[in-house]
Design an enzyme around this catalytic site. Sequence first.
Site, PDB file in Angstrom:
ATOM      1  N   LYS A   1       4.614   6.166 -20.133  1.00 52.37           N
ATOM      2  CA  LYS A   1       3.831   7.331 -20.530  1.00 52.37           C
ATOM      3  C   LYS A   1       2.377   7.096 -20.108  1.00 52.37           C
ATOM      4  CE  LYS A   1       2.112   6.301 -25.185  1.00 52.37           C
ATOM      5  NZ  LYS A   1       0.717   6.645 -24.974  1.00 52.37           N
TER       6      LYS A   1
ATOM      7  N   GLU B   1      -4.613   3.210 -36.236  1.00 53.22           N
ATOM      8  CA  GLU B   1      -5.143   2.078 -35.490  1.00 53.22           C
ATOM      9  C   GLU B   1      -6.564   1.776 -35.959  1.00 53.22           C
ATOM     10  OE1 GLU B   1      -3.919   2.111 -31.092  1.00 53.22           O
ATOM     11  OE2 GLU B   1      -4.001   4.231 -31.617  1.00 53.22           O
TER      12      GLU B   1
ATOM     13  N   HIS C   1       5.257   9.511 -29.389  1.00 52.56           N
ATOM     14  CA  HIS C   1       5.628   8.597 -30.468  1.00 52.56           C
ATOM     15  C   HIS C   1       5.974   9.326 -31.768  1.00 52.56           C
ATOM     16  CE1 HIS C   1       4.444   5.572 -27.748  1.00 52.56           C
ATOM     17  NE2 HIS C   1       3.183   5.505 -28.050  1.00 52.56           N
TER      18      HIS C   1
ATOM     19  N   LYS D   1      -7.597   6.749 -34.298  1.00 51.64           N
ATOM     20  CA  LYS D   1      -8.253   5.496 -33.943  1.00 51.64           C
ATOM     21  C   LYS D   1      -9.417   5.243 -34.895  1.00 51.64           C
ATOM     22  CE  LYS D   1      -6.927   5.239 -29.100  1.00 51.64           C
ATOM     23  NZ  LYS D   1      -6.166   4.006 -29.320  1.00 51.64           N
TER      24      LYS D   1
ATOM     25  N   ASP E   1      -1.667  11.647 -26.432  1.00 55.96           N
ATOM     26  CA  ASP E   1      -1.431  10.211 -26.356  1.00 55.96           C
ATOM     27  C   ASP E   1      -0.410   9.730 -27.370  1.00 55.96           C
ATOM     28  OD1 ASP E   1      -2.051   7.632 -25.235  1.00 55.96           O
ATOM     29  OD2 ASP E   1      -3.187   7.178 -27.045  1.00 55.96           O
TER      30      ASP E   1
ATOM     31  N   HIS F   1       7.743   2.828 -26.328  1.00 59.84           N
ATOM     32  CA  HIS F   1       7.967   1.514 -26.929  1.00 59.84           C
ATOM     33  C   HIS F   1       8.214   1.581 -28.436  1.00 59.84           C
ATOM     34  CE1 HIS F   1       3.568   1.792 -27.653  1.00 59.84           C
ATOM     35  NE2 HIS F   1       3.808   0.990 -28.661  1.00 59.84           N
TER      36      HIS F   1
ATOM     37  N   ASP G   1       0.871  -1.183   0.000  1.00 64.25           N
ATOM     38  CA  ASP G   1       0.000   0.000   0.000  1.00 64.25           C
ATOM     39  C   ASP G   1       0.905   1.229   0.000  1.00 64.25           C
ATOM     40  OD1 ASP G   1      -1.652   2.156   0.612  1.00 64.25           O
ATOM     41  OD2 ASP G   1      -2.939   0.973   1.925  1.00 64.25           O
TER      42      ASP G   1
END
Length: 486
Positions: free
Chosen positions: A145, A213, A237, A337, A232, A175, A90
């Site tokens: 991130k 995506e 990226h 997206k 995002d 990544h 915790d």
Amino acid sequence: MQNDSGFTFVLFGGTGDLAMRKILPALFEAHKGGMLADAGKIVGIARDSYDRAGYLAWVEQHVRAHVAAADFDESVWQSFLNRFEYAALDLSRRDDFVLLRDMLKELPAAVRVFYLATGPSLFVPTCRALASVGLNAGARIVLEKPLGYDLASSNAINDAVGEIFAEEQIYRIDHYLGKESVQNLLALRFGNVLFEPLWRREWVESIQITIAEELGVEARGDFYNQTGALRDMVQNHLLQLLSIVAMEPPHAIESDSVRDEKLRVLRSLKPVQRSEISKVAVRGQYHAGVIRGNPVPGYASEHGVPKDSTTETFVALKVEIENWRWAGVPFFLRTGKRLADRVAEIVVNFRQVPHSALGGLPAGQNRLVIRLQPNESIRLYCQAKQPGEGWNLAQVHLDLAFDQFFKEHRMEAYQRLLLDVINGRLALFVRRDEQEAAWRWVEPILDEWAASPLKGPKPYAAGTWGPAAASAMLAQHGTCWLEEEN
């Protein structure tokens, strides 16, 4: 190659989705390939009151589905599980961190890694709690991130973490930088004399970078609605990929040599004036549509998303770099997206020949297409004479498909990056000044969009390539997105 140094890999968020889908499968692949020291240990950390056997049962249930089944070996899997320990913890209880410290004393290792696979709100309290019991000394800390919501919040996190860990201890993970094709982009540019003379404004007409995506926001609606595509995907990226494409040759493929050159690119980005944002930035939001024959809902109908949300799920940008190599060359960035395909690629469009002695040229031009996903490859397009009478030209291409040319096992991005953390290699991780430069560049766009909620994002149907305004932006420069040429 196996790292002979013992290590302890402490995974906060050890029962979470990221740990189950990405981090632990990547560590298993490294273990299976003999790349981890025999003395290496993995310690899962979460609030759940498991004992070690309970945690192993959780890993068994949730990780095995994400590891390669083709050559799965039960004995190798069991030897991987032998690396595991578990601690229920915790964050608000210092005594829990004292117990963690005592556990880690029993796992002596040359390298200690703390991986924070948690929300960014927990980064600072976790680091402070580690420091309160002396666990920051000599350790490496990995931050996922998003690192903040804007420049101010990013600086606040970096300031607080920087008081506890030195910059060379901090691994900010992106990544995309671990993908094999990104490594090959560096090899292509700096290992071959062929492209370097052409990699400049005199010979390059424009460059496109796309991360598309098919998926929507899935179960992340509440998080995504507070974030949006610009935060995002673009701030990290896309700008990282742009900096690698545009950077000058580094002195060596070492951490600060590479990151110094990326930083120079980010600091050379032409500032976006708020009065010009509507001309160089397009935001969109997907509505209901069809993807591969299956109807999908619109963004506003996704779980956790307000019906009146103005969060963007698509961004297209025109970016310019103010230096001698790239002055006047537009870089077009795009992410979204629920688009027509899942693809990440870099397209370098070279200029047309100044004069054709062979008559009319067919549609298309010399270009280099670097595919990052799903199938990593490099394709060079050029003109060739068609068989037969006359000088009829056609566009042909030369292919390097990595999975066909190289038969060796190719590491996934997380596997490479986790091994780099254990081995102390920082080149593929984002330095603080890079991150600040990226936030500073995108912030005027964020501010303008926040100040103009009534304008809102432009709608596009799921299963398409985004709003028409993104195509119109390129048409103003006499070009089009790669898929539109055909």
